[in-house]
Design an enzyme around this catalytic site. Structure first.
Site, PDB file in Angstrom:
ATOM      1  N   HIS A 125      -4.207  -9.391  -6.325  1.00 44.42           N
ATOM      2  CA  HIS A 125      -3.812  -8.001  -6.079  1.00 44.42           C
ATOM      3  C   HIS A 125      -2.332  -7.834  -6.382  1.00 44.42           C
ATOM      4  O   HIS A 125      -1.472  -7.958  -5.513  1.00 44.42           O
ATOM      5  CB  HIS A 125      -4.113  -7.585  -4.635  1.00 44.42           C
ATOM      6  CG  HIS A 125      -4.076  -6.103  -4.436  1.00 44.42           C
ATOM      7  ND1 HIS A 125      -5.203  -5.354  -4.143  1.00 44.42           N
ATOM      8  CD2 HIS A 125      -3.060  -5.215  -4.496  1.00 44.42           C
ATOM      9  CE1 HIS A 125      -4.866  -4.072  -4.031  1.00 44.42           C
ATOM     10  NE2 HIS A 125      -3.565  -3.973  -4.239  1.00 44.42           N
ATOM     11  N   GLU A 160      -7.675   0.947   3.333  1.00 38.08           N
ATOM     12  CA  GLU A 160      -6.288   0.777   3.748  1.00 38.08           C
ATOM     13  C   GLU A 160      -5.802   2.085   4.371  1.00 38.08           C
ATOM     14  O   GLU A 160      -5.599   2.178   5.578  1.00 38.08           O
ATOM     15  CB  GLU A 160      -5.387   0.379   2.577  1.00 38.08           C
ATOM     16  CG  GLU A 160      -3.944   0.127   3.044  1.00 38.08           C
ATOM     17  CD  GLU A 160      -2.964  -0.013   1.901  1.00 38.08           C
ATOM     18  OE1 GLU A 160      -1.978  -0.743   2.081  1.00 38.08           O
ATOM     19  OE2 GLU A 160      -3.155   0.626   0.850  1.00 38.08           O
TER      20      GLU A 160
END
Length: 368
Positions: free
Chosen positions: A29, A216
Site C-alpha cells: 500500500h 477507513e
C-alpha cells in the site's frame, strides 16, 4: 490466541529486539506521488519556481485530518500540489528509483506501487504513454536496487465510473507485463461503490488482483460493499472491519487481506493515537494484515516505521512481527521464487539472536 495461533503480548519487559530494517517485507500500500521524498519535492519545486504551502515546507509533515469534507479537501490539495512538481520523465524516474531505494533500506523485497495514470495524463501524453513510462521506470529501478516492483492501477472514486472502466481496460492490457492489480482510491465517502462493479469485473476477467480502498473513512458498510459488489481480494485499509465481528470473521474465512497503514490512520483522525489502531483485535480475529506506509510524503513515515510503531504501541514480539512480514508476502502477487526466498530469510532473521537494546519506535519525522 486466535485461530492461527497468533497470540499477542508475547515477551517480557527488557527483551532484546532484532533490527526491523533487516526484516524482509512486502509493501502493498504505497501511492505513487505519496512515495516521493520530501527533499525531492522541495528540490523539484525550487527548480521550476513552484510555490509550496508551508505545510509542505516549514511545517512538514503537515497536520492533517479527514474527519470532514474540508479536512479531506486539504489533504487532497496538498497531494495535488506535490504531483504538480513532476514535470519530466526524469522526474518520474527519480521518484520511482528513490521509492525503491527507501523500501530496500527498510527491508523491502517486493513493492506493489499504486498509480492513477489519469492524474498525470495531460502532461505525459495520455494514460497509455504515462503507464509505459511508469513501467519503464519500474524496470530501471528494479535493476538498480534489486527490489522487485509491480504496479497496481487505481481509479478515482470521485470521478465517473466510466473513467474507472477505461482504466480497468488499460490495466487489463498490461496484465502480466508489470501490472498486477486494479484499485479504487480517494475519499470513500464519495460516490457509490456499487457503481464501479463493471470496472472491477473487467479487471477480474484479466486475472488482476482487486484491491479497492474501503473501511477507513467509512466503516463496515463500505467494506461489505467492496466485497459484495467489487469482489475485493484485498482491501486498502479495511482497518474498521473490527467494528463488525461477523464481517471480521468473513474477512478471515475468505482470506481477504487488509492493507493496514497505522501512521496515516492516526494522521487522518481515524484513530486518536497509535495504541488505538486495532491491530491486535484484527489479528486475534484471524485477519491477514499487510502493513503499508500509504503516503510517506504527507505522513512522514515509511515502511519500517509502520512495524516499529506497532511494535511499540502493542508490545509485539519479534515472532509476531515476523508473522506480519510473512502475511505481507502471502497477500502479494510476488512470484514464487521471491516468495520462497523471502520466507526463508524471515525465518533466518528470527533465528538470529538480537544483539542490542530495544529501540524506541521511529516516526521518521512524523509530528504524531
Amino acid at each position: 490466541m486466535n485461530k492461527r495461533g497468533f497470540g499477542l503480548y508475547g515477551f517480557g519487559v527488557g527483551e532484546l529486539r532484532r533490527d526491523l530494517t533487516t526484516l524482509p517485507k512486502a509493501h502493498l500500500h504505497l501511492h505513487f506521488t505519496g512515495s516521493m521524498r520530501h527533499q525531492t519535492l522541495v528540490e523539484l519545486a525550487a527548480r521550476d519556481g513552484i510555490h509550496l504551502p508551508d505545510a509542505l515546507v516549514s511545517e512538514w509533515p503537515p497536520q492533517l485530518s479527514a474527519a470532514d469534507e474540508k479536512g479531506w479537501f486539504r489533504f487532497q490539495r496538498l497531494y495535488d500540489v506535490a504531483r504538480s512538481v513532476l514535470r519530466t520523465p526524469d522526474d518520474v524516474r527519480r521518484l520511482v528509483r528513490e521509492a525503491a531505494e527507501d523500501d530496500v533500506r527498510d527491508g523491502g523485497r517486493w513493492l506493489e506501487i499504486q498509480v492513477d495514470p489519469s492524474g498525470y495524463a495531460a502532461l505525459f501524453g495520455g494514460i497509455t504513454a504515462f503507464t509505459d513510462l511508469v513501467l519503464d521506470c519500474v524496470r530501471d529501478a528494479s535493476a538498480r536496487t534489486g527490489l522487485q516492483i509491480a504496479v497496481v492501477i487505481a481509479a478515482n472514486r470521485t470521478r465517473h465510473p466510466l473513467d474507472a472502466r477505461a482504466l480497468a481496460r488499460l490495466a487489463s492490457q498490461y496484465a502480466g507485463r508489470g501490472v498486477v492489480g486494479f484499485g479504487l482510491s480517494n475519499d470513500e465517502r464519495r460516490g457509490n461503490t456499487a457503481d464501479f462493479s463493471r470496472a472491477f469485473e473487467i479487471a477480474r476477467r484479466a486475472d488482476l488482483l482487486l484491491a479497492p480502498h474501503g473501511g477507513e473513512l467509512r466503516g463496515p458498510d463500505n467494506i461489505r460493499a467492496c466485497l459484495d459488489h467489487l469482489h475485493a481480494d484485498r482491501l486498502g485499509h479495511g482497518v474498521r472491519v473490527g467494528e463488525d465481528p461477523a464481517l471480521l470473521e468473513r474477512i478471515a474465512t475468505q482470506g481477504i487481506a487488509l492493507e493496514v497503514c497505522p501512521v496515516s490512520n492516526v494522521a487522518l483522525g481515524v484513530y486518536s493515537d497509535l495504541t488505538s489502531v486495532p491491530l491486535p483485535q484484527l489479528l486475534d480475529g484471524g485477519a491477514t494484515i499487510a502493513l503499508g506506509a500509504d503516503d510517506p510524503l504527507l505522513f512522514g513515515s515509511r515502511l519500517e516505521g509502520q512495524y516499529a510503531t506497532m511494535r511499540a504501541a502493542h508490545d509485539l514480539s519479534d515472532a509476531q512481527l515476523a508473522e506480519l512480514a510473512r502475511m505481507s508476502f502471502r497477500a502479494s502477487r510476488a512470484p514464487s521464487d521471491v516468495l520462497a526466498t523471502a520466507m526463508a530469510d524471515i525465518d533466518a532473521w528470527l533465528d538470529d539472536s538480537p544483539d542490542g537494546p530495544a529501540p524506541v519506535a521511529e516516526m521518521e519525522g512524523s509530528a504524531l
